[in-house]
Design an enzyme around this catalytic site. Structure first.
Site: not given
Ligand SMILES: CC(O)(O)CCCCCNCCCN
Ligand SMILES: [Zn+2]
Length: 679
Positions: A137, A176, A267
């Site tokens: 990200h 993500h 994830d």
């Molecule tokens: C490396 C990765 O892609 O796993 C990081 C994910 C960050 C998520 C941020 N939270 C977003 C809140 C929604 N529930």
């Molecule tokens: Zn992620």
């Protein structure tokens, strides 16, 4: 060929954590690395890897993907006290800083670059970097989503600059969207970025319009960014494999990278609080296997996300065990992709049709509806889940209003994947030399008189040819040892491929046999009538109606030597059929006179090993010894030679594939590429 799998990890990267209350960031904990590494140690996998030390990335390396002002700003964080860290953190989204995170972020980049160096110089074949903070990200001048420096983006630039990599593929299976990677290579045709991600029509984080399937890259980079948005949660093993077979792999083989990165976020596995998907950890063994014959096997897996400590550790082990070359597990009952996944697959294939010749038969992209582009009318969303679901993993619809409290989700522990003591046994005439690493097969004891009589009567029409009786007996003995998992795979040079195949399909105790019949000769009718054998026949014969659900002729105008055509058939038809059929044995029969380029034959031999716990038995015509060496190399676990960029398959073949797919997909839903109503 290079063997060896690198594992790059250092516990220093566990030495930072969230120092204040932040519900969004609290899931990114040091234990993520600790449980992953401990699982690798406990399972004995860590000891089988080549341990490579981490190092700090240099400023110059970090500047390959980040601005000087950003780097200078991050450099100040080790000297900040709590309030300053919190203020600094406020400048970015969904990320936190810590006095030691800059150090760890440099180690995460350095670890990734160490992996690239060792893979690109051939010290190891592939490897995994277990790192945090994650990277995909983070952007040129911004930290984001737990990421500080973009580990994989930097490494891709580094591989191009220092290792002369021409084409780099990045497969981002994290749940993500790695927007940071997409931005970095937006207009770069030498880096193909593929990402699937939870999207829910832009309602899921990071809520970006540019995460949708119609962001294809820009300028010279158009076509080199492939997004597959998940518009529902609960996606499972069938959905993931369908995207690999019908979107990623055809494009990846056409692109023909000389290095593959995996943004290995877990994830996307079941139990994850962010993903809410239902794919089980063993699926990552198959996803990894399906990427390992690109780029001559040069695969660099780099940890991104993964917040359920149980499925994270299991998925990391599944990935590393496959990189090490162990047999892939049996995939859980696969169905077709669900309706929502099929819509996403259809959208991605349609929008990329103009960039990739392997997708030329995909339906044209539907005209841009300005307002409700691809947005499903409200009444179809909601909690009743996708109606008309094409089967496959049951969709678990999240409450639209708010995400339910994490109910305890359980799933079976992945089964142990035992590699037989003997990997490859070859049945060769004495005159033919046995390639290094393989064992010439000889059964514990020869056939008795009754056995000889039975074989002679059933297969040799009473001929007195004792050598053939012995050969047939040895074949069944080899098969028997494979089915007892004492031998993993094998190869036999036989005087008559058809007779050998007939013997083996009838002698096989496996409940299901996949027979891949390569070449112009007819398949013995006894095999076609045998319900427990699925025959996929790739040839140049005129297309004709398939005789049955279990006999599938795949016609290629230009014959089996047509690399693009065969790869199209393998990726889009043979593999989905094989995974859905879930055979206990794979027979690969190469008919006499079958002219095929070595790399293509190797791809076929390697890819099929993802099925039937790796129990692949290759049948070659006795007087054709040329393929023995290249086939044995693949059976021993070496990667197939890269095919180079693929040209377009013949248009008439494309048409017959499409008709075949449409006709078969009712019986074999994993062949589907479009949602029902779009057909
Ligand atoms: C490396 C990765 O892609 O796993 C990081 C994910 C960050 C998520 C941020 N939270 C977003 C809140 C929604 N529930
Ligand atoms: Zn992620």
């Amino acid at each position: 060929m290079k063997m060896g799998t690198a594992l790059i990890y250092d516990e220093e990267m566990t030495k930072y954590k969230l120092l204040w209350v932040d519900p969004v960031c609290k899931i990114e904990v040091p234990e993520r690395l600790i449980v992953s590494y401990e699982a690798l140690v406990k399972s004995g996998l860590a000891d089988r890897c080549v341990s490579i030390p981490v190092r700090e990335a240099t400023d110059a390396e970090i500047l390959l993907a980040h601005s000087e002002e950003y780097l200078e700003a991050v450099k100040k964080t080790p000297f900040m006290h709590l309030e300053e860290l919190m203020t600094f953190t406020q400048k970015y989204g969904d990320v936190y800083f810590h006095p030691n995170i800059y150090h760890c972020a440099k180690l995460a980049v350095g670890a990734t670059l160490q992996l690239v160096d060792n893979v690109m110089t051939g010290k190891v074949r592939n490897g995994m970097a277990l790192v945090r903070p994650p990277g995909h990200h983070s952007q040129s001048s911004a930290a984001n989503g737990f990421c500080v420096f973009n580990n994989v983006a930097i490494a891709a630039q580094y591989a191009k600059k220092h290792h002369k990599a021409k084409r780099v593929l990045i497969v981002d299976w994290d749940v993500h969207h790695g927007q940071g990677v997409q931005y970095c290579f937006e207009d770069d045709p030498s880096v193909l970025y593929f990402s699937w991600h939870r999207y829910e029509h832009q309602s899921f984080w990071p809520n970006l319009k540019e995460s949708d399937f119609d962001s294809v890259g820009s300028g010279k980079g158009a076509g080199f960014n492939v997004n597959v948005p998940w518009n529902k949660v609960g996606m499972g093993n069938s959905d993931y494999l369908a995207v690999f077979f019908h979107v990623l792999l055809p494009v990846a083989y056409e692109f023909s990278p000389d290095l593959v990165f995996i943004c290995a976020g877990f994830d996307s596995a079941i139990g994850d609080p962010e993903g809410h998907m239902s794919a089980t950890p063993d699926i990552f063994a198959h996803l990894t296997h399906l990427l390992m014959n690109l780029a001559d096997g040069k695969v660099c897996a780099v940890l991104e996300g993964g917040y359920n400590l149980t499925s994270l550790a299991q998925s990391v082990c599944q990935t590393v065990q496959t990189l090490l070359g162990d047999p892939a597990p049996r995939p859980a009952q696969l169905g077709g992709a669900c309706e929502s996944a099929l819509e996403s697959i259809h959208s991605a294939r349609s929008i990329h049709k103009k960039y990739w010749s392997c997708l030329q038969h995909a339906a044209a992209p539907f005209p841009e509806e300005p307002s409700s582009k691809n947005r499903r009318p409200a009444q179809q969303g909601g909690s009743q889940g996708p109606e008309g679901d094409a089967g496959g993993d049951a969709q678990r619809e999240e409450e639209k209003v708010e995400e339910k409290e994490e109910e305890e989700i359980v799933w079976p522990e992945p089964l142990r994947r035992v590699a037989p003591s003997l990997r490859s046994a070859l049945l060769l005439p004495d005159a033919v030399e046995c390639p290094d690493g393989c064992a010439r097969f000889s059964p514990a004891h020869g056939p008795g008189p009754l056995e000889r009589a039975r074989l002679r009567k059933s297969y040799l029409k009473e001929s007195e040819d004792e050598a053939s009786v012995t050969l047939l007996y040895n074949l069944t003995a080899l098969l028997g040892q494979m089915e007892k998992n004492e031998i993993r795979n094998g190869l036999a040079l036989v005087p008559d491929v058809s007779m050998a195949a007939t013997l083996l399909t009838s002698a096989s105790l496996s409940k299901r046999v996949l027979l891949v019949w390569m070449g112009e000769g007819p398949v013995p009718s006894q095999i076609i009538e045998d319900e427990k054998t699925l025959v996929v026949h790739i040839n140049s014969m005129e297309p004709h109606e398939a005789q049955s659900k279990y006999y599938i002729p795949i016609p290629l105008k230009k014959g089996c030597g047509d690399t693009a055509g065969v790869m199209q058939a393998v990726l889009g038809l043979l593999l989905p059929l094989g995974y859905q059929y879930e055979p206990g044995l794979v027979l690969l029969a190469r008919l006499p006179g079958y002219q095929v380029e070595g790399g293509l034959w190797q791809q076929l031999t390697c890819l099929l090993q993802g099925l039937a716990l790796g129990h692949t038995l290759v049948l070659l015509q006795e007087n054709e010894t040329a393929p023995v060496g290249i086939t044995a190399s693949c059976l021993l676990g070496n990667a197939a030679l890269s095919l180079g960029p693929l040209v377009a398959p013949g248009p008439e073949d494309v048409g017959s594939f499409e008709r075949l797919r449409l006709r078969l997909q009712t019986d074999w839903p994993l062949l589907q590429t479009t949602a029902p109503e779009k057909r």
